[in-house]
Design an enzyme around this catalytic site. Structure first.
Site, PDB file in Angstrom:
ATOM      1  N   GLY A  19     104.815   9.450  81.009  1.00 30.06           N
ATOM      2  CA  GLY A  19     104.214  10.265  82.230  1.00 30.06           C
ATOM      3  C   GLY A  19     103.935   9.393  83.507  1.00 30.06           C
ATOM      4  O   GLY A  19     103.657   9.863  84.509  1.00 30.06           O
ATOM      5  N   ASP A  20     104.162   8.054  83.067  1.00 29.01           N
ATOM      6  CA  ASP A  20     103.787   7.428  84.310  1.00 29.01           C
ATOM      7  C   ASP A  20     104.921   7.232  85.370  1.00 29.01           C
ATOM      8  O   ASP A  20     106.220   7.964  85.133  1.00 29.01           O
ATOM      9  CB  ASP A  20     103.545   5.922  83.934  1.00 29.01           C
ATOM     10  CG  ASP A  20     102.331   5.562  83.286  1.00 29.01           C
ATOM     11  OD1 ASP A  20     101.251   6.298  83.509  1.00 29.01           O
ATOM     12  OD2 ASP A  20     102.099   4.449  82.697  1.00 29.01           O
ATOM     13  N   LYS A  37     111.312  15.892  76.260  1.00 29.34           N
ATOM     14  CA  LYS A  37     111.398  15.012  74.965  1.00 29.34           C
ATOM     15  C   LYS A  37     112.225  15.859  73.946  1.00 29.34           C
ATOM     16  O   LYS A  37     113.106  15.190  73.471  1.00 29.34           O
ATOM     17  CB  LYS A  37     110.007  14.911  74.140  1.00 29.34           C
ATOM     18  CG  LYS A  37     109.089  14.020  75.068  1.00 29.34           C
ATOM     19  CD  LYS A  37     107.623  13.787  74.183  1.00 29.34           C
ATOM     20  CE  LYS A  37     106.703  12.827  75.100  1.00 29.34           C
ATOM     21  NZ  LYS A  37     105.653  12.481  74.117  1.00 29.34           N
ATOM     22  N   THR A  70     101.527   4.555  76.853  1.00 24.73           N
ATOM     23  CA  THR A  70     100.239   4.268  76.955  1.00 24.73           C
ATOM     24  C   THR A  70      99.555   4.332  75.527  1.00 24.73           C
ATOM     25  O   THR A  70      99.850   5.246  74.691  1.00 24.73           O
ATOM     26  CB  THR A  70      99.528   5.326  77.674  1.00 24.73           C
ATOM     27  OG1 THR A  70      99.997   5.087  79.168  1.00 24.73           O
ATOM     28  CG2 THR A  70      97.819   4.960  77.671  1.00 24.73           C
ATOM     29  N   ASP A  81     106.254   6.921  73.381  1.00 33.34           N
ATOM     30  CA  ASP A  81     105.313   6.714  74.501  1.00 33.34           C
ATOM     31  C   ASP A  81     105.005   5.361  74.787  1.00 33.34           C
ATOM     32  O   ASP A  81     105.090   4.559  74.114  1.00 33.34           O
ATOM     33  CB  ASP A  81     104.245   7.568  74.226  1.00 33.34           C
ATOM     34  CG  ASP A  81     103.088   8.103  75.434  1.00 33.34           C
ATOM     35  OD1 ASP A  81     103.558   7.778  76.475  1.00 33.34           O
ATOM     36  OD2 ASP A  81     101.985   8.411  75.236  1.00 33.34           O
ATOM     37  N   GLU A 127      90.122   7.024  82.601  1.00 35.00           N
ATOM     38  CA  GLU A 127      88.796   7.696  83.428  1.00 35.00           C
ATOM     39  C   GLU A 127      87.887   6.279  83.090  1.00 35.00           C
ATOM     40  O   GLU A 127      87.005   5.950  83.913  1.00 35.00           O
ATOM     41  CB  GLU A 127      88.386   8.841  82.809  1.00 35.00           C
ATOM     42  CG  GLU A 127      89.285   9.928  83.159  1.00 35.00           C
ATOM     43  CD  GLU A 127      88.763  11.146  83.092  1.00 35.00           C
ATOM     44  OE1 GLU A 127      87.828  11.302  82.232  1.00 35.00           O
ATOM     45  OE2 GLU A 127      89.023  12.120  83.913  1.00 35.00           O
ATOM     46  N   ASN A 153     101.521  19.798  73.051  1.00 39.03           N
ATOM     47  CA  ASN A 153     102.618  20.129  73.632  1.00 39.03           C
ATOM     48  C   ASN A 153     104.026  19.022  73.143  1.00 39.03           C
ATOM     49  O   ASN A 153     104.867  19.370  73.403  1.00 39.03           O
ATOM     50  CB  ASN A 153     102.753  19.854  75.231  1.00 39.03           C
ATOM     51  CG  ASN A 153     101.797  20.898  75.870  1.00 39.03           C
ATOM     52  OD1 ASN A 153     101.660  21.968  75.254  1.00 39.03           O
ATOM     53  ND2 ASN A 153     101.278  20.521  76.882  1.00 39.03           N
ATOM     54  N   LYS A 200      91.547  13.814  91.211  1.00 37.59           N
ATOM     55  CA  LYS A 200      92.515  12.671  90.980  1.00 37.59           C
ATOM     56  C   LYS A 200      93.866  13.024  90.249  1.00 37.59           C
ATOM     57  O   LYS A 200      93.689  13.921  89.836  1.00 37.59           O
ATOM     58  CB  LYS A 200      91.861  11.317  90.394  1.00 37.59           C
ATOM     59  CG  LYS A 200      91.309  11.735  88.848  1.00 37.59           C
ATOM     60  CD  LYS A 200      90.963  10.595  88.157  1.00 37.59           C
ATOM     61  CE  LYS A 200      90.875  10.666  86.528  1.00 37.59           C
ATOM     62  NZ  LYS A 200      89.835  11.867  86.321  1.00 37.59           N
TER      63      LYS A 200
END
Length: 1079
Positions: A656-657, A720, A388, A386, A491, A742, A548
């Site tokens: 996910g970016d 994945k 992040t 990943d 956030e 997940n 958002k």
């Protein structure tokens, strides 16, 4: 069963379903949350005090079901005895005593006892270590004590604790829910209900309501599938619903193979025989260790059985060579030959090495959950990571914000990501796509004060900031002059940005008369990729939706936007959506993660707790703008990725970016080549893909790709799994990181599943093989390096042991030719000498090799296949060469003393006792014993590096003649083990009685010259063999990589890694790689 367990079982049987550890007036599900809090003497905001929690832990016990078997002393003792190596020793002991050789029998007995005792304590220590490591990665609970949120092991949760829950958490105990937002749990483990259960904190039920209908209670061991909640713990350990079931079902699983029956339940007689036979073979396999343990442990158990049969064959050869004479000296020769093939210390050394490896892993922030993964880490060829928090710091900063009606706001760099007063803010009326993407700070713009910008921005900026502040669960506050933040990093960054303009969420939602009150929350969902909240403006009673999420998903739900401040909204058209996407791409190309903000007034009626239609809430929104978040790469990520490439490991980023954001970070850390313009076009198209594009390909199409994607953006959990399958089809061995619920399927499917210790959910940790305590990509690389080191060291000491075994066996087998006057063979090595060398001389150096540090080039070579394991071709050839060379020198030394200096006097009965006629044999035997002892010790030092010279293990060193002294001192355990082996050989040679009666040799004098000369020849032969290997492998590498005048060593690491796809030779066409041209 202990008294505590019996008491717990009695309590579990007598408890009332749904009651607390200390019963309340009514079961908690029949009381309101306020009543439960009052009766359990807790607090709905601050929870328990630490002192009260400590007292309750002492009084009520730990929150454990107690179904763990723990470490079984009896099983470990049996395991030490029940292996082929020990069984051979026991057989040798029995034979020795049976023929009256009490000294040999006593020595073998002592060896067995030492092996079993040392093995027991090491195995016990290893098991305790693995237990403690598993506890480090066991489920945790987020509790509030003294008003502070903290993460503690689930076992320390007590009755009355206030627990905070979120998606992916494992519920630590039975608790009465006090606050819930879209909260659902999976209770299949308890109730068998396959669908998640929606919880309601305000509901109150009758006392006799069944567990499945108590919608205000969350049960221990169930998992949170959606939403978030808070609750007060009322039952722990055996008093929970799952605890009662566990106590009732506490039975050992049967190890008896079932009988295959017909549909009517009958079975033919041969089916019973088949079941009994398989059950018996399983039991024998477990007894001998061939079907339990790690792959390497199974291989070594099979090796032990093979060596057992070889030992039996060798013993028969000895008997046959002496015409099956029943004399005790012939039988003891056979026993000696059999013992020579048994690496008695191997299992103990392996256990110690692996145990030490797991402890070293913890120091490097890696928690190994099973020993199988310890072996597997060294064979990893691909890492799917990943972005992040793993490759990046996970500390987001809102770097740029675009409000369509106004322009672009840029925040300058700051060392305090949580401080909204740190860092300058500048404004530019141009949209991001017109800005210079190289200027990521405030260059060329005017720096302004937040209050001034807020005043100029008018209602448009206020509306934008309100979405940023309220569509946000993070808390940013100042305490004692220090800024603190709690929540998701994304956030937090957005909340800090809103706080720069004094638009903090707490300002709107806290206090006696808050301006806004939250009605409901639609949490972020990986399918819709957005989150929304509905707030009520208390002054007017109007409802507003604030949203958002991913830009593509948010703008698809928008119907209008404000082109200018104060103007009427304009209709959202496809053309303007494209313009928004262009601005998003511009921000993403700066390495920013881009989110869109939107809002609307909600005309429907909605009360807290009502079921809502997400599609209706998140539709016809007004687009407010974009926010670009920067998550800087960790300083160690770039070097770690480079280290992977040097080690022949491909790194894939699955995030996910947005593709541009992911691509920018991937280039920055080195996952993608910085010279993408030199990559073949067909390969470049494959290197970065979106999940939707990758998932749209069939398996056949994926297999036809020239290279699997190095970056997959907008990645979903199912992507994945497909990536792992694609890697497996290409015969790759992959590690996969994950943190969410997940991710569990992909963690299970990967060869090594790696969970995040800080950001990871309990479900992900349970599905993983390894847990990173610092969530850092560099720790993955450290784990692989450690895995390779352990693999190398295991290979070194196994090679050392087996080479000695071959040397001893060959010495004795060839020694059959040395026959005395009676025609019986005289052994060059006595049984006790062999056991001394195997257990005393070699045992400690083997342990020292297990502690050896990594060789300098350990991360600059290709991964090794687990299928081959430690027994690769080089290993097998080395084993034979070293064994034969040592045996040749030993036999030469023996022959020199007996035939050259001793005139061939082989004596009579020299295998049993000392007499004058045996003087020459006993001196020759002492010479051979000394040679073999020295060779075993020196070979341990030679094994430190299997290719480099012992005298030049550090090629770059300026100490041309003394570097070897530094190297031998570096591993102090090995150094002192060699010194001990060297020193301990002298007493057994010279102590009267001990030497002639036990070891069957005498003290020597001038024979030491032979030992010294043989040692010089030993070093010469080993060093010559290593030199030959270095020449061979250098030429092999040169043939493999030389091309068109460009030497492999002259390429930088990026060209080496991507040589297959880069065009760095003049005249090379786009469609043809250098490697293809070479072929």
């Amino acid at each position: 069963m202990g008294s505590e367990e019996e008491n717990a079982l009695a309590a579990a049987k007598s408890r009332v379903s749904g009651q607390a550890n200390v019963p309340t007036s009514r079961p908690p599900h029949a009381l309101s949350s306020a009543q439960v809090i009052q009766e359990l003497e807790s607090h709905d905001i601050n929870g328990l005090s630490s002192e009260v929690a400590r007292q309750r832990l002492e009084e009520l016990g730990r929150n454990e079901i107690g179904d763990s078997e723990g470490v079984s002393v009896l099983k470990i003792v049996i395991a030490q005895i029940a292996n082929a190596m020990t069984l051979v020793l026991i057989l040798a002991m029995a034979v020795s005593f049976g023929i009256g050789s009490y000294i040999e029998g006593a020595v073998v007995t002592l060896v067995i006892l030492i092996n079993v005792i040392v093995g027991f304590f090491q195995e016990y220590s290893a098991e305790k270590t693995m237990d403690s490591l598993r506890s480090l990665s066991s489920p945790t609970a987020n509790v509030v004590r003294d008003g502070q949120s903290s993460i503690i092991p689930s076992g320390e949760v007590v009755m009355g604790d206030l627990v905070e829950l979120k998606t992916g958490d494992t519920i630590p105990a039975d608790l009465r829910i006090t606050e819930a937002v879209n909260f659902e749990t999976d209770e299949a483990l308890l109730t068998g209900e396959s669908l998640p259960v929606r919880k309601d904190e305000n509901a109150v039920f009758d006392d006799d309501t069944g567990p499945g209908d108590r919608l205000n209670v969350a049960y221990s061991s169930s998992t949170v599938t959606k939403g978030r909640a808070k609750g007060i713990v009322f039952a722990t350990g055996m008093y929970t619903e799952i605890g009662a079931i566990a106590m009732a079902l506490r039975e050992k699983s049967s190890k008896v193979r079932p009988v295959k029956r017909k549909p009517d339940g009958s079975a033919k007689p041969h089916r019973y025989l088949e079941a009994y036979t398989l059950t018996m073979t399983d039991a024998v396999g477990r007894f001998l260790g061939v079907n339990v343990g790690t792959p390497l442990q199974k291989k070594l158990s099979k090796l032990a059985i093979l060596l057992f049969f070889i030992a039996v064959v060798f013993a028969i050869v000895v008997l046959a060579a002496n015409k099956f004479s029943s004399k005790s000296e012939v039988i003891i020769y056979a026993v000696a030959t059999g013992l020579s093939m048994i690496p008695a210390s191997l299992v103990v050394v392996l256990t110690i090495t692996m145990s030490a490896g797991t402890k070293r892993m913890v120091i490097r922030n890696v928690i190994v959950r099973n020993l199988k993964s310890l072996e597997a880490l060294g064979a990893v060829t691909d890492i799917c990571s990943d972005k992040t928090g793993t490759l990046t710091q996970g500390k987001m900063v809102a770097r740029r914000a675009w409000v369509p009606a106004l322009g672009t706001y840029t925040v300058g760099a700051s060392q305090e990501p949580f401080n909204p007063t740190a860092g300058d803010i500048s404004f530019d009326v141009r949209p991001p796509k017109e800005l210079d993407i190289k200027k990521t700070e405030t260059e060329g713009t005017t720096i302004s004060k937040p209050a001034e910008l807020l005043s100029k921005g008018g209602s448009t900026l206020s509306d934008y900031l309100r979405v940023a502040s309220l569509a946000n669960l993070a808390t940013v506050s100042q305490k004692d002059g220090e800024w603190n933040a709690r929540g998701d990093p994304t956030e937090i960054a957005i909340q800090v940005f809103a706080s720069r303009f004094d638009q903090n969420r707490l300002k709107f939602t806290e206090g006696d008369k808050p301006e806004w009150s939250q009605i409901t929350e639609l949490p972020f969902d990986s399918d819709v990729k957005r989150m929304s909240v509905v707030f009520k403006q208390n002054a007017t009673g109007e409802l507003y939706v604030f949203t958002k999420g991913a830009v593509e998903r948010v703008i698809g739900t928008c119907q209008d936007y404000y082109p200018q401040d104060g103007a009427d909204p304009a209709k959202m058209t496809d053309e303007y959506r494209e313009e928004i996407l262009e601005n998003m791409t511009a921000l993403a190309s700066m390495g920013l993660r881009v989110l869109a903000l939107a809002s609307k007034r909600f005309d429907g009626k909605l009360e807290k707790g009502d079921d809502i239609d997400r599609e209706a809430v998140e539709s016809n929104l007004t687009f407010r703008g974009l926010v670009g978040l920067y998550d800087p790469p960790r300083a160690e990520s770039g070097p770690a990725v480079r280290s992977c490439h040097e080690a022949g490991i491909s790194v894939h980023m699955l995030t996910g970016d947005h593709p541009e954001t992911a691509k920018a970070i991937a280039i920055e850390v080195g996952i993608l080549p910085s010279r993408m313009d030199r990559v073949r076009k067909d390969v470049a198209d494959c290197m970065v893909m979106t999940a939707s594009r990758f998932d749209a390909l069939s398996d056949e199409q994926v297999d036809e790709l020239p290279v699997l994607p190095l970056v997959i953006a907008r990645c979903a959990p199912s992507t994945k799994v497909r990536m792992i399958d694609a890697l497996h089809r290409r015969k790759r061995f992959c590690a996969m990181t994950g943190d969410g619920v997940n991710d569990s399927p992909s963690l299970k499917r990967a060869d090594v599943g790696i969970a995040m210790g800080q950001a990871g959910s309990d479900v992900a940790k349970e599905a993983s093989d390894v847990v990173l305590s610092d969530d850092n990509f560099a720790s993955i690389v450290a784990a692989i390096e450690e895995g390779r080191r352990i693999f190398d060291n295991i290979q070194k000491f196994i090679l050392h042991v087996l080479a000695e075994n071959i040397a001893q066996a060959l010495t004795l087998l060839v020694g059959l030719a040395f026959k005395d006057k009676t025609g019986l063979s005289v052994f060059p090595l006595a049984p006790v000498e062999i056991m001394w060398i195997i257990c005393i001389t070699s045992g400690a150096p083997d342990m020292g090799l297990g502690f050896e540090r990594a060789v300098p080039d350990i991360m600059r070579r290709q991964p090794k296949s687990l299928k081959t394991g430690v027994f690769d071709a080089e290993f097998l050839v080395d084993m034979v060469v070293y064994g034969v060379w040592v045996a040749a020198l030993c036999l030469a030394s023996f022959s020199l003393v007996v035939y050259h200096f001793g005139k061939g006097q082989l004596g009579d009965g020299c295998n049993e006792s000392y007499k004058d006629s045996c003087e020459v044999i006993f001196r020759a035997r002492a010479t051979t014993f000394s040679c073999l002892t020295w060779f075993a010790l020196f070979l341990a030092w030679e094994m430190v590096d299997r290719r480099r010279s012992f005298f030049r293990m550090q090629p770059g060193s300026k100490r041309y003649f003394t570097q070897w002294m530094v190297d031998v001192w570096r591993n102090k355990f090995l150094f002192w083990a060699v010194i001990f082996g060297f020193v301990s050989s002298f007493p057994v040679i010279y102590i009267p009685g001990l030497n002639t009666v036990v070891f069957k040799h005498v003290g020597i004098t001038w024979e030491w010259i032979i030992v010294i000369v043989a040692s010089v020849l030993f070093f010469g032969g080993i060093e010559g063999w290593k030199w030959g290997k270095r020449v061979y492998f250098r030429r092999k590498e040169a043939r493999r990589f030389a091309e068109h005048g460009v030497s492999w060593k002259d390429l930088d690491i990026e060209e080496r890694t991507f040589a297959e796809f880069l065009d760095f030779a003049p005249g090379t066409s786009e469609a043809e790689s250098p490697i293809e041209k070479r072929q």
